[in-house]
Structures are given as structure tokens and as C-alpha cells.
Design an enzyme around this catalytic site. Structure first.
Site, PDB file in Angstrom:
ATOM      1  N   GLU A  46       0.845  -1.198   0.000  1.00 45.46           N
ATOM      2  CA  GLU A  46       0.000   0.000   0.000  1.00 45.46           C
ATOM      3  C   GLU A  46       0.878   1.244   0.000  1.00 45.46           C
ATOM      4  O   GLU A  46       1.943   1.256   0.607  1.00 45.46           O
ATOM      5  CB  GLU A  46      -0.937   0.003   1.216  1.00 45.46           C
ATOM      6  CG  GLU A  46      -0.287   0.142   2.577  1.00 45.46           C
ATOM      7  CD  GLU A  46       0.391  -1.123   3.092  1.00 45.46           C
ATOM      8  OE1 GLU A  46       1.162  -1.005   4.055  1.00 45.46           O
ATOM      9  OE2 GLU A  46       0.175  -2.212   2.532  1.00 45.46           O
TER      10      GLU A  46
ATOM     11  N   VAL B 281       0.967  -3.387  10.408  1.00 44.90           N
ATOM     12  CA  VAL B 281      -0.500  -3.462  10.436  1.00 44.90           C
ATOM     13  C   VAL B 281      -0.947  -4.024   9.086  1.00 44.90           C
ATOM     14  O   VAL B 281      -0.653  -3.444   8.039  1.00 44.90           O
ATOM     15  CB  VAL B 281      -1.109  -2.063  10.691  1.00 44.90           C
ATOM     16  CG1 VAL B 281      -2.625  -2.098  10.618  1.00 44.90           C
ATOM     17  CG2 VAL B 281      -0.646  -1.533  12.050  1.00 44.90           C
TER      18      VAL B 281
ATOM     19  N   ASP C  78       5.867  11.069   8.794  1.00 40.74           N
ATOM     20  CA  ASP C  78       6.013  12.239   9.678  1.00 40.74           C
ATOM     21  C   ASP C  78       5.810  11.844  11.138  1.00 40.74           C
ATOM     22  O   ASP C  78       6.466  12.376  12.034  1.00 40.74           O
ATOM     23  CB  ASP C  78       5.000  13.328   9.288  1.00 40.74           C
ATOM     24  CG  ASP C  78       5.103  13.675   7.812  1.00 40.74           C
ATOM     25  OD1 ASP C  78       6.223  13.678   7.293  1.00 40.74           O
ATOM     26  OD2 ASP C  78       4.066  13.925   7.179  1.00 40.74           O
TER      27      ASP C  78
END
Length: 455
Positions: free
Chosen positions: A195, A429, A440
Site C-alpha cells: 500500500e 499493520v 512524519d
């Protein structure tokens, strides 16, 4: 020997106690509005065919410098999908900006590294922050969380700190369009290995590193209660426009260095080679830098280390020996005291100084990132504890073994050529809610966490 799970639990308890002791962080320079679009493969395929598949595929092989056509936009999105890598480019053309606006978005969020970090550090961790916002529109102001988040304003020549929502003006909206895709996302014969996202910046302020008057004229006053600074946003500059903003950044750095305030540079994908060179030239004024493998490889290219640059992008997981070699070259070339490398699956930190607090700060950062991926948003420091249930990345075992064989790493800490190297396997995850702002979250949590552990 403690397990990684035990080290993780210990790190979050330490962070919950110490992070709120940090008394002031300056965040510059990029804040914007993120318009997030979750891509649909059928819709994307139709758009690619309409724009001209051959042309789009060409740009998915090699990214353009900036976006001036719809096929460049779609090709750049496809570039990210094919590699599972993030990239960000400036959208120069108004018709393409209009195309993006009509394509629409699923949600609006705080964007820009400084803005995202302000909400995390100020809104979630409760650490007072002063943030640079190039254009403070009502929409932008409302994306800031409540908490000790401040913007400086000038009133009768005096600097006054207010929460962005108290700002009386309504300036322009700076919008960045973020195209997100999940792992396994298919477009024609291409499939995303993981992803990620592609960002198209339709914004004339952050992209030219516009710096507000308060930060140019009254910087010493603005930072009088600051203990740390994190700067970012240099990545969108080009060889045509970098000179003036760089002068302001350097003068800000001189003031911060005079006051012995440690400054972290959050590096980001910087397409322009000249700008990368200039960043390298000022890196010695920073205490710390944070980057991933794409960014580290792009710096190695500037240093003429083409073979090492290729090596950094050749393996999954990224070869930690190549990363360590690259970090050593960067540290020796610039004198930067701390280099924090983050990639999918593990983090490394190369520091001039030694101590377990460096590793523990990385563990805290990995938990914060996992909590954010799991929930989409974190609402408190304590909530990060929940991420201890996320499994540690098993693939990182081979990384750890390589580091142990090469540098004698034990419990995540080793030594190389007089520097300390700290390693941690991250928590993965399986189905993250979003990937935006995770880098960040990692960098700011590690930098602030490490500093707080010394208080």
C-alpha cells in the site's frame, strides 16, 4: 535477553512519562490541505485509456519532473502503484488541477509535514508547538486540533502566539491531492506490492517554500521558548526558485544553532538534482535528518555513489548493510550527528553519541506509526499502548541477523566506525486505514522521544 515485545512495552511506558516534559517545538515550513482519493481500479483504467495508455505507461517507467498533462498525472500515479513507493510532484498546469478537482476526493485532512506534526505533537502528545502555515484559510485553520498549537502573528510590531482557529484572516487554500491504493491493487497487468500513495501538489505557496513575514523578520522572537525544531518542505523547490528561500532557511538555522537548539530535517522525495545538492550543502547545520531508501538513494547519486544508490533500491527488505554504508558516507560528508532511516519493516539510527534511549525512541516511533495505521488517527499518547498488540515484523529477523554478523548488534545496538547504530523491527499493520502522515509520525516521534528521554 529481553524480547522485542518487552523492549516495546518498556519504551511506550517511558515515552508516556517523558514526552510531555518537552516544552516547545518549532515546526516549519509546509502546511497544506490534503484531499485524499482512494483509487478505484476500473475508474483508473478507464481514465488511462481515455488519456492514451501508451503515453501513460511511458511516465510510469520514469517520472516527469513536474506535471503538465493528464497522462503525466496518471503515469505518475501508476509509477507509485507499480513499485508500491510514494512520490510527490508539483502540478503546474491549471487544466490538470481542474481535472483533479473534478475527479474529487473522499476526505479532507491536515497535510504538509509541519501541519501533520503540529497536530500529532501539539494535539495528541500535548507538547507546545509553533507551526509555520504559508496560507491560513478558514478551512486550513479548522483542520488543526485543539491543544497547545500556535501560529505567530505580528501585532503593532510585537509577536503574538495564537491558535490557528483564532486567526482572523481568510487566506488561500493550498490543496494537495493524494491518490491512495492498497496492497494488491490491480491496474491492467500491474499489481501494487504494498500500500502507498502518489501526491500531486496543486499549491503555489508550499511548492515555492513561501516563508511568512513573522519567520523572516521576527524569527528570534518566535523561537524564544523553543527547545527543538523540525524543518521540512524543501523538496518541492527547483533550480529556478530555490535561492531566496534557501537564504531564509539558512538565516533561521543560524539563529537556531546560536541558541544550541537541535534541528531535525525531515527529508522528502526531491526531484530536482540541484536542490538535492543544496540540501546536502546545508545538512551540516542540522543536528539530525530523517529519510527512507528512495531519499537516501537520491542523495547517494548526488555523492556519485551510483552503485550504492542502486543497491539501496534492489532488495525487499532493503539491505541494512547498504543502508549503514550510505548513512556513514552521509554522516562523514556533512557532519550531521543523527541519521534516522525508516523503511517498511525496520528502522535504523546512526548517531555520533551512544545510549539505549536512541533505540527506545525508535520503538516509541514504531508504535505511534502502528497505532496511526491501525486507527487512522491517534487521540492520545496512552492510546499508542494499544499498538503493542500488533505483531513485530517477522521478515526483520534476517535484517537483524545481517546486522549482528556485520556489526555485532545486540538488543538492537551496535557500533560501526566510532558511531552507534541502533536497529528495531517495526510492527506491521496488515490492513492500514491510511498511509498518509505515517513517515512524519515516525520521524517526529523518534526525534522528540529521544530528546525527552534525556530530560
Amino acid at each position: 535477553m529481553p524480547t522485542w515485545e518487552e523492549l516495546y512495552k518498556n519504551a511506550i511506558e517511558k515515552a508516556i512519562k517523558s514526552v510531555p516534559k518537552v516544552k516547545g517545538v518549532l515546526l516549519g515550513y509546509n502546511t497544506n490541505i490534503d484531499a485524499i482519493k482512494y483509487l478505484d481500479s476500473k475508474d483508473l483504467e478507464e481514465r488511462i485509456i481515455k488519456a492514451g495508455k501508451e503515453e501513460v505507461i511511458k511516465y510510469s517507467e520514469e517520472l516527469p519532473d513536474k506535471i503538465n498533462t493528464v497522462s503525466q498525472l496518471l503515469g505518475s500515479i501508476l509509477w507509485s502503484i507499480r513499485r508500491g513507493k510514494a512520490a510527490e510532484l508539483f502540478v503546474e498546469s491549471c487544466p490538470v488541477r481542474f481535472y483533479m478537482k473534478r475527479w474529487g476526493w473522499n476526505e479532507l485532512r491536515m497535510g504538509g509535514q509541519a501541519g501533520i506534526m503540529a497536530n500529532l505533537l501539539g494535539g495528541v502528545y500535548g507538547v507546545p508547538v509553533i507551526v509555520h502555515v504559508p496560507q491560513l484559510s478558514r478551512l486550513q485553520a479548522n483542520l488543526f486540533l485543539d491543544g497547545p498549537i500556535y501560529v505567530p502573528t505580528l501585532e503593532n510590531g510585537e509577536v503574538k502566539l495564537i491558535h490557528p482557529k483564532e486567526f482572523s484572516g481568510d487566506e488561500e487554500n493550498c490543496i494537495h491531492y493524494i491518490y491512495e491504493f492498497p496492497r494488491g491493487f490491480r491496474v491492467f497487468e500491474f499489481e501494487a506490492p504494498r500500500e502507498n500513495r502518489f501526491i500531486g501538489s496543486a499549491d503555489d505557496y508550499n511548492t515555492t517554500l513561501f516563508i511568512r513575514e513573522e519567520f523572516r523578520e521576527s524569527f528570534s522572537e518566535v523561537i524564544k521558548n523553543v527547545q527543538l525544531a523540525i524543518l521540512s518542505g524543501l523538496q518541492a523547490l527547483t533550480k529556478e526558485n530555490y535561492k531566496e528561500p534557501f537564504e531564509i532557511v539558512k538565516s533561521n538555522l543560524e539563529v537556531l544553532n546560536e541558541r544550541e537548539i537541535p534541528v531535525h530535517l525531515e527529508f522528502a522525495f526531491t526531484p530536482d538534482e540541484k536542490v538535492r545538492e543544496e540540501i546536502l550543502n546545508v545538512l551540516g547545520m542540522f543536528y539530525s535528518v530523517g529519510l527512507n531508501e528512495v531519499e537516501l538513494a537520491s542523495i547517494m547519486e548526488i555523492l556519485g555513489e551510483k552503485k550504492l544508490a542502486k543497491e539501496l533500491l534492489a532488495h525487499d527488505p532493503v539491505d541494512p548493510i547498504a543502508v549503514t554504508e550510505a548513512m556513514l558516507k552521509l554522516a562523514k560528508k556533512t557532519g550531521v550527528k543523527r541519521i534516522h532511516f525508516h523503511t517498511y519493516g525496520y528502522y535504523l539510527a546512526l548517531t555520533e553519541y551512544k545510549g539505549e534511549h536512541v533505540r527506545d525512541a525508535l520503538l516509541f516511533a514504531a508504535l505511534a506509526a502502528a497505532a496511526k495505521a491501525m486507527k487512522g488517527n491517534i487521540t492520545s499518547l496512552e492510546e499508542i499502548r494499544e499498538a503493542t498488540s500488533v505483531p513485530v515484523n517477522e521478515k526483520a529477523t534476517q535484517v537483524e541477523e545481517k546486522l549482528r554478523a556485520e556489526y555485532g548488534i545486540k538488543e538492537g545496538i551496535g557500533e560501526v566506525e566510532g558511531y552507534q547504530i541502533a536497529f528495531i523491527p517495526t510492527k506491521i499493520v496488515a490492513k492500514p486505514k491510511s498511509t498518509v502522515g505515517i513517515g512524519d509520525t515516525i520521524s517526529s516521534s523518534a526525534f522528540i522521544g529521544e530528546f525527552s528521554f534525556t530530560l
